[in-house]
Design a protein around this motif. Structure first.
Motif, short mmCIF file in Angstrom:
data_model
loop_
_atom_site.label_atom_id
_atom_site.label_comp_id
_atom_site.label_asym_id
_atom_site.label_seq_id
_atom_site.Cartn_x
_atom_site.Cartn_y
_atom_site.Cartn_z
N GLY A 18 0.82 -1.19 -0.07
CA GLY A 18 0.04 -0.07 -0.07
C GLY A 18 0.86 1.34 -0.21
O GLY A 18 0.55 2.28 -0.71
N ALA A 19 2.00 1.30 0.65
CA ALA A 19 2.86 2.59 0.94
C ALA A 19 3.50 2.51 -0.43
O ALA A 19 3.64 3.62 -1.07
CB ALA A 19 3.74 2.26 1.92
N GLY A 20 3.93 1.38 -1.00
CA GLY A 20 4.52 1.75 -2.39
C GLY A 20 3.59 2.07 -3.47
O GLY A 20 4.12 3.05 -4.35
N PHE A 21 2.71 1.64 -3.51
CA PHE A 21 1.56 1.98 -4.50
C PHE A 21 1.22 3.62 -4.04
O PHE A 21 1.07 4.44 -5.20
CB PHE A 21 0.17 1.40 -4.47
CG PHE A 21 0.13 0.15 -5.37
CD1 PHE A 21 0.33 0.28 -6.76
CD2 PHE A 21 0.24 -1.13 -4.85
CE1 PHE A 21 0.56 -0.90 -7.44
CE2 PHE A 21 0.54 -2.22 -5.62
CZ PHE A 21 0.42 -2.23 -6.94
N ALA A 22 1.06 4.12 -3.07
CA ALA A 22 0.58 5.53 -2.69
C ALA A 22 1.88 6.21 -2.89
O ALA A 22 1.87 7.35 -3.57
CB ALA A 22 0.49 5.46 -1.27
N LEU A 23 3.15 5.82 -2.78
CA LEU A 23 4.38 6.64 -3.23
C LEU A 23 4.38 6.80 -4.62
O LEU A 23 4.86 7.85 -5.16
CB LEU A 23 5.79 6.02 -2.87
CG LEU A 23 7.02 6.63 -3.05
CD1 LEU A 23 6.99 7.89 -2.33
CD2 LEU A 23 8.09 5.36 -2.87
N LYS A 44 -5.70 6.10 -9.72
CA LYS A 44 -5.73 4.53 -10.29
C LYS A 44 -4.70 4.04 -8.97
O LYS A 44 -5.04 2.89 -8.26
CB LYS A 44 -5.12 4.31 -11.68
CG LYS A 44 -6.06 4.54 -12.73
CD LYS A 44 -7.28 4.24 -12.69
CE LYS A 44 -8.17 4.80 -13.79
NZ LYS A 44 -8.65 6.09 -13.61
N VAL A 45 -3.61 4.54 -9.07
CA VAL A 45 -2.43 3.89 -8.20
C VAL A 45 -2.71 4.21 -6.63
O VAL A 45 -2.47 3.39 -5.81
CB VAL A 45 -1.12 4.25 -8.70
CG1 VAL A 45 -0.03 4.00 -7.80
CG2 VAL A 45 -0.61 3.88 -10.19
N GLY A 46 -3.11 5.56 -6.70
CA GLY A 46 -3.44 6.10 -5.14
C GLY A 46 -4.39 5.30 -4.44
O GLY A 46 -4.44 4.82 -3.29
N THR A 47 -5.37 4.58 -5.26
CA THR A 47 -6.49 4.23 -4.61
C THR A 47 -6.30 2.72 -4.12
O THR A 47 -6.65 2.24 -2.99
CB THR A 47 -7.74 4.10 -5.73
OG1 THR A 47 -7.88 5.45 -6.24
CG2 THR A 47 -9.18 3.32 -5.17
N ILE A 48 -5.41 2.05 -5.05
CA ILE A 48 -4.96 0.77 -4.51
C ILE A 48 -3.98 0.89 -3.26
O ILE A 48 -3.92 0.17 -2.58
CB ILE A 48 -3.96 0.21 -5.76
CG1 ILE A 48 -5.24 -0.41 -7.03
CG2 ILE A 48 -3.55 -1.16 -5.30
CD1 ILE A 48 -4.38 -0.72 -8.02
N GLY A 49 -3.23 2.04 -3.54
CA GLY A 49 -2.34 2.33 -2.23
C GLY A 49 -3.13 2.37 -1.09
O GLY A 49 -2.81 1.73 0.21
#
Length: 132
Positions: A18-23, A44-49
């Motif tokens: 989650g932190a990797g996708f948010a980053l 897209k990526v932030g929602t998954i993060g």
């Protein structure tokens, strides 16, 4: 291995993913120049993060507590509202012409428009006449 140890590992994996996708979503938000490409990264990526971080919280609360309904509600709200808000922001950018407009459809000016082909206009006028 006990249930708590497996839960700790699952929480750790979810937190890292989650932190990797948010980053990646944050870097994409900062690096892209156009508003439409900038919109893609956090939605897209932030929602998954954020989903991964909430999943870690859900797993932790089920392993060490009595469960967490509010985390499920937050996740459901996030997954429902993020695509809708991204769609509205994209429509505003297209209507303001602040970005490149999508290309015209090839060989067809009626696809996804309100234009009616010439062959179908006669049928449309026949359907409007009252019967009887």
């Amino acid at each position: 291995m006990s249930f708590e140890i497996i839960g700790i590992y699952a929480v750790g994996v979810c937190l890292l993913l989650g932190a990797g996708f948010a980053l990646v979503g944050t870097i994409g938000l900062l690096k892209f120049n156009d508003s439409m490409t900038r919109l893609h990264a956090p939605t897209k990526v932030g929602t998954i993060g954020i989903g991964g971080l909430l999943l870690a919280s859900i797993i932790h609360s089920f392993v060490y507590g009595e469960g967490s309904l509010h985390d499920l509600l937050i996740m459901a709200f996030l997954f429902v509202t993020a695509p809708i808000s991204a769609n509205f922001i994209a429509k505003v950018n297209i209507h303001k012409r602040s970005c490149d407009t999508p290309p015209l459809p090839p060989r067809d000016d009626t696809w996804s428009t309100l234009n009616v082909p010439e062959a179908d206009r006669e049928l449309a006028t026949q359907d409007d006449t009252p019967a009887g």
